[in-house]
Scaffold this motif. Sequence first.
Motif, PDB file in Angstrom:
ATOM      1  N   THR A 262       0.972  -1.321  -0.148  1.00 19.09           N
ATOM      2  CA  THR A 262       0.105   0.132   0.028  1.00 19.09           C
ATOM      3  C   THR A 262       0.959   1.308  -0.026  1.00 19.09           C
ATOM      4  O   THR A 262       1.720   1.389   0.865  1.00 19.09           O
ATOM      5  CB  THR A 262      -0.815   0.065   1.162  1.00 19.09           C
ATOM      6  N   ILE A 263       0.438   1.946  -0.981  1.00 18.89           N
ATOM      7  CA  ILE A 263       1.474   3.359  -1.018  1.00 18.89           C
ATOM      8  C   ILE A 263       0.588   4.520  -0.790  1.00 18.89           C
ATOM      9  O   ILE A 263      -0.535   4.776  -1.055  1.00 18.89           O
ATOM     10  CB  ILE A 263       1.838   3.488  -2.555  1.00 18.89           C
ATOM     11  N   ARG A 264       1.430   5.390   0.103  1.00 18.53           N
ATOM     12  CA  ARG A 264       0.602   6.622   0.727  1.00 18.53           C
ATOM     13  C   ARG A 264       0.749   7.657  -0.329  1.00 18.53           C
ATOM     14  O   ARG A 264       1.927   8.069  -0.726  1.00 18.53           O
ATOM     15  CB  ARG A 264       1.193   7.199   1.931  1.00 18.53           C
ATOM     16  N   VAL A 265      -0.068   8.382  -0.923  1.00 13.20           N
ATOM     17  CA  VAL A 265      -0.015   9.305  -1.908  1.00 13.20           C
ATOM     18  C   VAL A 265      -0.287  10.717  -1.252  1.00 13.20           C
ATOM     19  O   VAL A 265      -1.624  10.867  -0.700  1.00 13.20           O
ATOM     20  CB  VAL A 265      -0.784   9.049  -3.137  1.00 13.20           C
ATOM     21  N   VAL A 266       0.433  11.464  -1.016  1.00 12.47           N
ATOM     22  CA  VAL A 266       0.405  12.788  -0.321  1.00 12.47           C
ATOM     23  C   VAL A 266      -0.046  13.784  -0.955  1.00 12.47           C
ATOM     24  O   VAL A 266      -0.913  14.865  -0.576  1.00 12.47           O
ATOM     25  CB  VAL A 266       1.608  13.170   0.713  1.00 12.47           C
ATOM     26  N   SER A 267       0.353  13.960  -2.283  1.00  9.74           N
ATOM     27  CA  SER A 267       0.159  15.038  -3.236  1.00  9.74           C
ATOM     28  C   SER A 267       0.204  14.573  -4.965  1.00  9.74           C
ATOM     29  O   SER A 267       0.860  13.419  -4.920  1.00  9.74           O
ATOM     30  CB  SER A 267       0.959  16.178  -3.109  1.00  9.74           C
ATOM     31  N   GLY A 268      -0.228  15.002  -5.708  1.00  8.86           N
ATOM     32  CA  GLY A 268       0.081  14.658  -6.826  1.00  8.86           C
ATOM     33  C   GLY A 268      -1.381  14.470  -7.840  1.00  8.86           C
ATOM     34  O   GLY A 268      -2.354  15.001  -7.548  1.00  8.86           O
ATOM     35  N   GLU A 269      -1.291  14.156  -9.166  1.00 13.50           N
ATOM     36  CA  GLU A 269      -2.194  14.046 -10.009  1.00 13.50           C
ATOM     37  C   GLU A 269      -2.946  12.566  -9.915  1.00 13.50           C
ATOM     38  O   GLU A 269      -2.259  11.822 -10.095  1.00 13.50           O
ATOM     39  CB  GLU A 269      -1.728  14.335 -11.370  1.00 13.50           C
ATOM     40  N   VAL A 270      -4.274  12.534  -9.665  1.00  9.76           N
ATOM     41  CA  VAL A 270      -4.827  11.480  -9.724  1.00  9.76           C
ATOM     42  C   VAL A 270      -5.687  10.926 -10.864  1.00  9.76           C
ATOM     43  O   VAL A 270      -6.522  12.118 -11.114  1.00  9.76           O
ATOM     44  CB  VAL A 270      -5.297  10.945  -8.419  1.00  9.76           C
ATOM     45  N   ILE A 271      -5.683   9.939 -11.679  1.00 11.44           N
ATOM     46  CA  ILE A 271      -6.463   9.949 -12.818  1.00 11.44           C
ATOM     47  C   ILE A 271      -7.505   8.529 -12.089  1.00 11.44           C
ATOM     48  O   ILE A 271      -7.009   7.483 -12.072  1.00 11.44           O
ATOM     49  CB  ILE A 271      -6.096   9.622 -14.231  1.00 11.44           C
ATOM     50  N   TRP A 272      -8.878   8.642 -12.145  1.00 12.39           N
ATOM     51  CA  TRP A 272      -9.638   7.860 -11.861  1.00 12.39           C
ATOM     52  C   TRP A 272     -10.105   6.940 -13.045  1.00 12.39           C
ATOM     53  O   TRP A 272     -10.642   7.483 -14.006  1.00 12.39           O
ATOM     54  CB  TRP A 272     -10.921   8.142 -10.915  1.00 12.39           C
ATOM     55  N   HIS A 273     -10.167   5.527 -12.935  1.00 14.92           N
ATOM     56  CA  HIS A 273     -10.615   4.815 -14.098  1.00 14.92           C
ATOM     57  C   HIS A 273     -12.093   4.234 -13.835  1.00 14.92           C
ATOM     58  O   HIS A 273     -12.352   4.035 -12.785  1.00 14.92           O
ATOM     59  CB  HIS A 273      -9.533   3.501 -14.502  1.00 14.92           C
TER      60      HIS A 273
END
Length: 273
Positions: A262-273
Amino acid sequence: MGSLTTHRGNHLRHEVPADVRDALQAYASRLGVFDSDIWWYHEIGSTNDAALAMAERGAAEGTVVAADLQTAGRGRQGRVWSSPPGAGLYVSVVLRPVFRAVPLVTLAAGVAIAEGIRTASGLTPALKWPNDVYLGGHKVAGILAEAGAGEGRPIHIVLGFGVNISQASFPPEIAMRATSLERELGRPVDRGLILACCLAALSSHYAQLSVDPGAVLQQWRLRAASTLHRPVTCTVGQRTIEGVAEDIDDDGALLVRVTGETIRVVSGEVIWH
Ligand code: BTN
């Protein structure tokens, strides 16, 4: 439009327009920290820039900066936020949160804007991490939180939100992905009521962060239920992660399951599929 009252930088401060003033007065008892200091501009570069400058000079928590139009409206990830006259709400507020609440301010804002829209219009927006506000698969509002610190003062956060009220000419690159409250409802919308309800909800959820942050996280999960447990592509700096968005953690980071870890994403761009 109200009369001019003050010069601030290159912009002219106006009286709050009558439609907005009436709604704010009707909601005065629920506006909490946002009940007193509102700076209204007909035209401004970016309400976030103005609020950041004011916060740096010591503006009080709860100061509200809003405009009929922005000539340099900014979105997340360096994008432009289209801000034509009268077609949206363009609002920034100055917050001075306790340290432990800082990571959750944007999630609380997402919950608040979704709730404010629901109270004012009856529509039920969904949230996408970290705080995009969607109706029927199209983005209707966005939130940009920016931090700063004045000399000798604790951190401040300027929380800017834009709500698409009417279907102005969205630039082609966002026209397919965006919607407005008037398009969804098929009738005119009272922008003052939307603003008053959003500020009232923000006041309440922001206060809740200091006493019961878990409750804010829970409300965020409820409103984001349709977007969690879905495949996502996250771009964090140079790295691209493909996985399934599982949940958020206590600090509001997105937890993405990627083949066994499991990777923690704190910021950045997310594309939902
Ligand atoms: C996003 O990219 O989703 C965030 C958009 C935030 C837009 C608002 S409009 C008021 C405030 N002033 C700005 O320049 N940006 C924010």
